[in-house]
Structure formats: structure tokens, C-alpha cells
Design a protein around this motif. Structure first.
Motif, short mmCIF file in Angstrom:
data_model
loop_
_atom_site.label_atom_id
_atom_site.label_comp_id
_atom_site.label_asym_id
_atom_site.label_seq_id
_atom_site.Cartn_x
_atom_site.Cartn_y
_atom_site.Cartn_z
N PRO A 243 1.02 -1.33 -0.36
CA PRO A 243 0.22 0.09 -0.29
C PRO A 243 0.64 1.46 0.29
N GLY A 244 1.90 1.36 0.69
CA GLY A 244 2.82 2.35 0.79
C GLY A 244 3.51 2.54 -0.54
N VAL A 245 4.23 1.76 -1.08
CA VAL A 245 4.44 1.78 -2.30
C VAL A 245 3.92 2.53 -3.40
N GLN A 246 2.90 1.63 -3.64
CA GLN A 246 1.69 2.19 -4.87
C GLN A 246 1.30 3.68 -5.10
N TYR A 247 1.13 3.49 -2.95
CA TYR A 247 1.29 5.53 -2.27
C TYR A 247 2.45 6.62 -3.01
N GLU A 248 3.34 6.08 -2.93
CA GLU A 248 4.25 6.39 -3.91
C GLU A 248 4.27 6.60 -5.12
N VAL A 249 3.86 5.70 -5.74
CA VAL A 249 4.11 5.39 -6.86
C VAL A 249 2.93 5.76 -8.01
N ILE A 250 2.29 5.83 -7.11
CA ILE A 250 1.06 6.91 -7.56
C ILE A 250 0.95 8.59 -7.70
N ASN A 251 1.55 8.96 -6.13
CA ASN A 251 2.46 10.23 -5.69
C ASN A 251 3.40 10.68 -7.52
N ASP A 252 3.71 9.72 -7.90
CA ASP A 252 4.96 9.95 -8.78
C ASP A 252 4.87 10.05 -10.16
N LYS A 253 4.08 9.36 -10.95
CA LYS A 253 3.67 8.78 -11.70
C LYS A 253 2.23 10.96 -11.99
N VAL A 254 1.45 10.26 -10.98
CA VAL A 254 0.75 12.63 -10.89
C VAL A 254 1.68 13.59 -11.91
N GLY A 255 2.69 13.41 -10.45
CA GLY A 255 3.58 13.99 -10.93
C GLY A 255 4.09 14.69 -11.87
N GLU A 256 4.39 13.53 -12.60
CA GLU A 256 5.05 13.42 -14.29
C GLU A 256 4.10 13.48 -14.77
N ALA A 257 3.11 13.19 -14.73
CA ALA A 257 2.19 13.44 -15.91
C ALA A 257 1.07 15.25 -16.18
N PHE A 258 1.57 15.59 -14.69
CA PHE A 258 2.03 17.15 -14.77
C PHE A 258 2.43 18.12 -14.91
N PHE A 259 3.55 17.47 -14.75
CA PHE A 259 4.67 18.50 -15.49
C PHE A 259 4.94 17.85 -17.06
N LYS A 260 4.26 17.22 -17.16
CA LYS A 260 4.73 16.74 -18.70
C LYS A 260 3.60 17.89 -19.27
N ALA A 261 2.49 17.89 -18.49
CA ALA A 261 1.03 18.54 -19.51
C ALA A 261 1.12 20.25 -19.00
N ALA A 262 2.20 20.44 -18.14
CA ALA A 262 1.68 21.53 -18.12
C ALA A 262 3.53 22.13 -19.01
N THR A 263 4.29 21.39 -18.91
CA THR A 263 5.74 22.03 -19.84
C THR A 263 5.09 21.74 -21.73
N GLU A 264 3.42 21.13 -21.71
CA GLU A 264 3.38 20.63 -23.31
C GLU A 264 1.82 21.87 -23.58
N ALA A 265 1.76 22.52 -22.53
CA ALA A 265 0.32 23.63 -22.68
C ALA A 265 1.09 25.21 -22.57
N ASP A 266 2.48 25.03 -22.10
CA ASP A 266 3.56 26.14 -22.04
C ASP A 266 2.85 26.50 -20.18
N LEU A 267 2.97 26.30 -19.51
CA LEU A 267 1.94 26.93 -18.59
C LEU A 267 3.47 27.67 -17.28
N ARG A 268 3.24 28.27 -16.83
CA ARG A 268 4.50 28.93 -15.76
C ARG A 268 3.22 28.96 -14.45
N VAL A 269 3.56 27.73 -14.08
CA VAL A 269 2.87 27.35 -12.99
C VAL A 269 3.23 27.84 -11.76
N ALA A 270 2.27 28.51 -10.64
CA ALA A 270 3.08 29.08 -9.79
C ALA A 270 2.51 28.30 -8.04
N GLY A 271 3.28 27.51 -7.65
CA GLY A 271 2.91 26.65 -6.17
C GLY A 271 2.82 25.78 -6.45
#
Length: 436
Positions: free
Chosen positions: A60-88
Motif C-alpha cells: 500500500p505504501g509503495v503504491q501510494y508513492e508510485v501514484i504520486n510520482d506518476k501523477v507528478g510526472e503527468a502534471f509536469f508533462k502536461a504543464a510543459t506541453e501547454a506552456d504553463l508557468r505554474v505558481a506553487g
């Protein structure tokens, strides 16, 4: 695939993130396998714990960490693709209705604003100028002489004059009662140098050794001692000792004692003028920089990211607690300091930071390595061993980052002064130094 960015309000945005379930499962398996090679569990030799046992305990702990990492990667990729300057940091929440084999998440976040400048050519800035005159040099010499003065006992019939070191006993009473701090024996101070209130100075001036005098003294309303502020006390003072001051002559020997490279009177004056000119330069620059920043705030329109303002407030509260801790306040790290106390200041800092960053980016005003190095050399030049000071700066990344920030702000100041309506105002040396 294009990213769909939804505008919620002003700077707030939302995007939907998709994470394949298989990617999560595969990564969880990899991490559990790595963990199984090193984990220690009762009943098993190291590296021989069955994967099913490791998964049961740590899955359960490892799965929680992996989901967090994957969501973070997905967010970074989406923000970069959309050319967003994210605050916070984004606020992430799982979303229902995902297709089979997918996980969906809503990411709500803020973006940095677009700064809208009014015409900088219409901005009004008052630019200060100041010079080091001969009088400033001579006053500095007088200060240096006073720092090295000696004293000799006055005769019994000689009165106290300005510059004398006087030793007194005194007792002050309010409504007939001695108040806290109102009594002292063998108290020593210099007459006429503002170390005592004016009425006390006036009473002692002209007294001789062995003389006593009573006089009233009205404490100012803003006196630091709140118990006596605004009240009038009756004082009895007795002069026990009087010492006349003797200032050293301004000659080559005096210059030598001060460590001046060219140990002559002319060399001393030249050295003092050089140091004063350096100080004037920095003070004028600081005042002009403040005027420029005020003009920028007045001539720019932008929305502020709430996350950035809150982060600045949190930082200021933390600094306030650290200051209390340094002062010895018990449990300072838990002190209830309302963030609202810093809201206006935090908003100004964030506003100014965004404005300056936008100007720097749009006009290529970032400090160059050559400018940074020149500034370090200039700062080090006023010390006895400039090369050691320069190494002290260059040997620390944080100090060099601070230097770079200062030089960049100087570039912004010069840029705005070159565009704005500038009115020059010459101020005296004393006014600049806060002596008038």
C-alpha cells in the motif's frame, strides 16, 4: 495529444491527468522486487523474503508513492506541453469516471500572471544625487579623533564643559519615591554628547567637583521607560570626578596609527574621501532603487497568485519566530503569529518580484558573470585583504546568488531610469546619511 486547460478564475486553472493503471502496477512491482532484495523480516534470511510477503507489508505504501510520482510526472508533462508557468504546487484529487485501465485526476493550480505595464516613458522617478564635501571629510576626522581621545583630571575649581567625562551620583524621585533605574553611584558619561536627557545635561554643565544640585526633569511622552514616560522627576546630582578630553593632533603619526597606506595627513583625507564616496554611492543607489521599484508597482497591473502570497506570508512568519527564538523567547517556534500581520508586505514583495522578473525576462537584464565578478571586487575593495573577502563571496553559492540578485536589480534600476521621466534632486551628505 493537446492538453485541455480549464480556466476557473483569474489565475486558477484545472487540467485532467490520465495515468495508465498498468504503468502504476509495473512500477509497484519493480520497487517491491528491489525492496525484497534488501528488506529484513523475522523468519527470513536477507534477500530471501517472498515477494508476496513484502507486497502484503509494504504494497500500500509503495503504491501510494508510485501514484504520486506518476501523477507528478503527468502534471509536469502536461504543464510543459501547454506552456504553463505554474505558481506553487497543484492540488490533486482523484476523479471518477475513468475508462478501464486508466486513473483520472483533477489538478487545480495557479499560473503566474501576465504583467501589463503602462508606458514606462510616463513613469515619474525622482533620482537623488549627492557629493562628499570637505566638511564631511573633516567631520569624519573629528569622529576618529574622538574615538582615540584621552582624559586627564580637572582641577577642583574647573567647571564641567562639553566633551568632559564626568562621574556622578544621582537620585531621582517621582512624588517623593525613588523609581526603578532612577538612582546610580559612580555613573560615568560624556557631557554634551546626547547620552543623557537635555535637562540632565544642562544641570551638570558648569558644575564643579564636589558640587550637588537639585533640578526637575520631565521625561518625554515617548521615553523608553514606560513607567516614567510623560512624568516629571526631582533629581539630586553630585559631581564626583571631572576629566577633560584631549584629542590627538591630525598629523602623519595619527594617519599611521589609523593604518592608512599613505601615512600622511593628505593620504588620510584621501582615504576617508574614498570610503565616504563608496558609502554615498551605495546609499544613493539604494534610495534610487527604492524609487524605481515604487514607480514600477504604480505603473504595472497584474493579479497575484494566492499560493505565492501565502508562501511569502509563511516565510515571514517563520522568520519572525526565528527572530523571537534568537532573542531567547521560550517556545518561539510555536508562537501564535497571525499571518494577516504580513499580508500587505507579502503582497507587495510578490507583486514586485513578478514585475521585476517580467522586466528581466523581456529585456535581458539578468546579471552577467562579468557584472557579478566586478561587484564582488568592488565590495571586497574596502577591506584590508580584498582577495580574502572576494574568496569568501565566490566560495559560497548562496552568497553569489545574493550578489547576482542585487546586480540584476541594479540593471533593472538603470533600465527604468533610462526610460522614465527622471527629475534629479541633489541632497546634502548629512541628509543622505540621516544626520539632518
Amino acid at each position: 495529444m493537446s492538453v485541455n486547460v480549464e480556466t476557473l478564475e483569474k489565475l486558477e486553472r484545472k487540467i485532467v491527468l490520465s495515468v495508465p493503471v498498468k504503468e502504476v502496477q509495473d512500477e509497484v512491482t519493480k520497487r517491491l522486487q528491489r525492496l525484497a532484495r534488501t528488506v529484513k523480516m523475522d523468519g527470513f534470511r536477507p534477500g530471501k523474503v517472498p515477494l508476496s510477503v513484502v507486497a502484503n507489508q509494504y504494497g500500500p505504501g509503495v503504491q501510494y508513492e508510485v501514484i504520486n510520482d506518476k501523477v507528478g510526472e503527468a502534471f509536469f508533462k502536461a504543464a510543459t506541453e501547454a506552456d504553463l508557468r505554474v505558481a506553487g504546487q497543484p492540488s490533486i484529487s482523484e476523479k471518477e469516471g475513468a475508462a478501464e485501465g486508466e486513473m483520472l485526476f483533477d489538478a487545480v493550480f495557479e499560473v503566474y500572471p501576465e504583467v501589463q505595464f503602462k508606458d514606462l516613458a510616463e513613469a515619474e522617478v525622482e533620482k537623488l544625487t549627492a557629493e562628499v564635501d570637505d566638511a564631511a571629510v573633516e567631520r569624519t576626522i573629528d569622529i576618529l579623533r574622538k574615538q582615540r581621545r584621552t582624559f586627564s583630571q580637572r582641577g577642583k575649581d574647573e567647571p564641567a564643559v562639553d566633551g568632559d567625562r564626568v562621574t556622578v551620583d544621582f537620585e531621582g524621585k517621582i512624588d517623593g519615591e525613588v523609581f526603578a533605574g532612577g538612582k546610580a553611584e559612580d555613573f560615568q558619561y560624556l557631557v554634551g554628547e546626547g547620552q543623557m536627557l537635555a535637562e540632565f545635561e544642562d544641570a551638570v554643565r558648569g558644575m564643579k567637583i564636589g558640587e550637588s544640585k537639585t533640578f526637575p526633569l520631565a521625561f518625554p511622552e515617548d521615553y523608553h521607560g514606560k513607567d516614567v514616560a510623560g512624568k516629571t522627576a526631582d533629581f539630586l546630582v553630585t559631581v564626583k570626578k571631572l576629566e577633560a578630553a584631549h584629542l590627538p593632533e591630525v598629523n602623519d603619526e595619527f594617519a599611521k596609527q589609523l593604518g592608512v597606506a599613505e601615512a600622511t595627513v593628505d593620504g588620510l583625507r584621501a582615504d576617508i574621501r574614498k570610503n565616504l564616496e563608496r558609502e554615498v554611492k551605495y546609499r544613493v543607489l539604494a534610495r534610487n532603487k527604492t524609487a524605481v521599484m515604487d514607480a514600477l508597482v504604480a505603473n504595472a497591473e497584474l493579479d497575484l497568485p494566492k499560493a505565492s502570497v501565502q508562501a511569502e506570508i509563511n516565510n515571514m512568519v517563520a522568520n519572525a519566530r526565528a527572530d523571537l527564538k534568537q532573542r531567547g523567547i521560550k517556545d518561539a517556534d510555536k508562537a501564535p503569529i497571525p499571518g494577516d500581520l504580513f499580508k500587505d508586505q507579502a503582497e507587495r514583495r510578490v507583486r514586485l518580484g513578478l514585475i521585476v522578473a517580467d522586466l528581466v525576462r523581456a529585456n535581458n537584464l539578468l546579471a552577467t558573470p562579468e557584472q557579478v565578478q566586478a561587484h564582488v571586487q568592488e565590495l571586497a575593495a574596502s577591506y584590508e585583504k580584498p582577495e580574502d573577502v572576494a574568496r569568501w563571496y565566490t566560495g559560497d553559492q548562496q552568497r553569489m546568488a545574493e550578489i547576482e540578485a542585487v546586480v540584476t536589480e541594479n540593471n533593472v534600476t538603470d533600465f527604468v531610469l533610462g526610460k522614465a521621466k527622471v527629475s534629479e534632486k541633489k541632497v546634502s551628505f548629512d541628509e543622505l546619511m540621516g544626520q539632518a
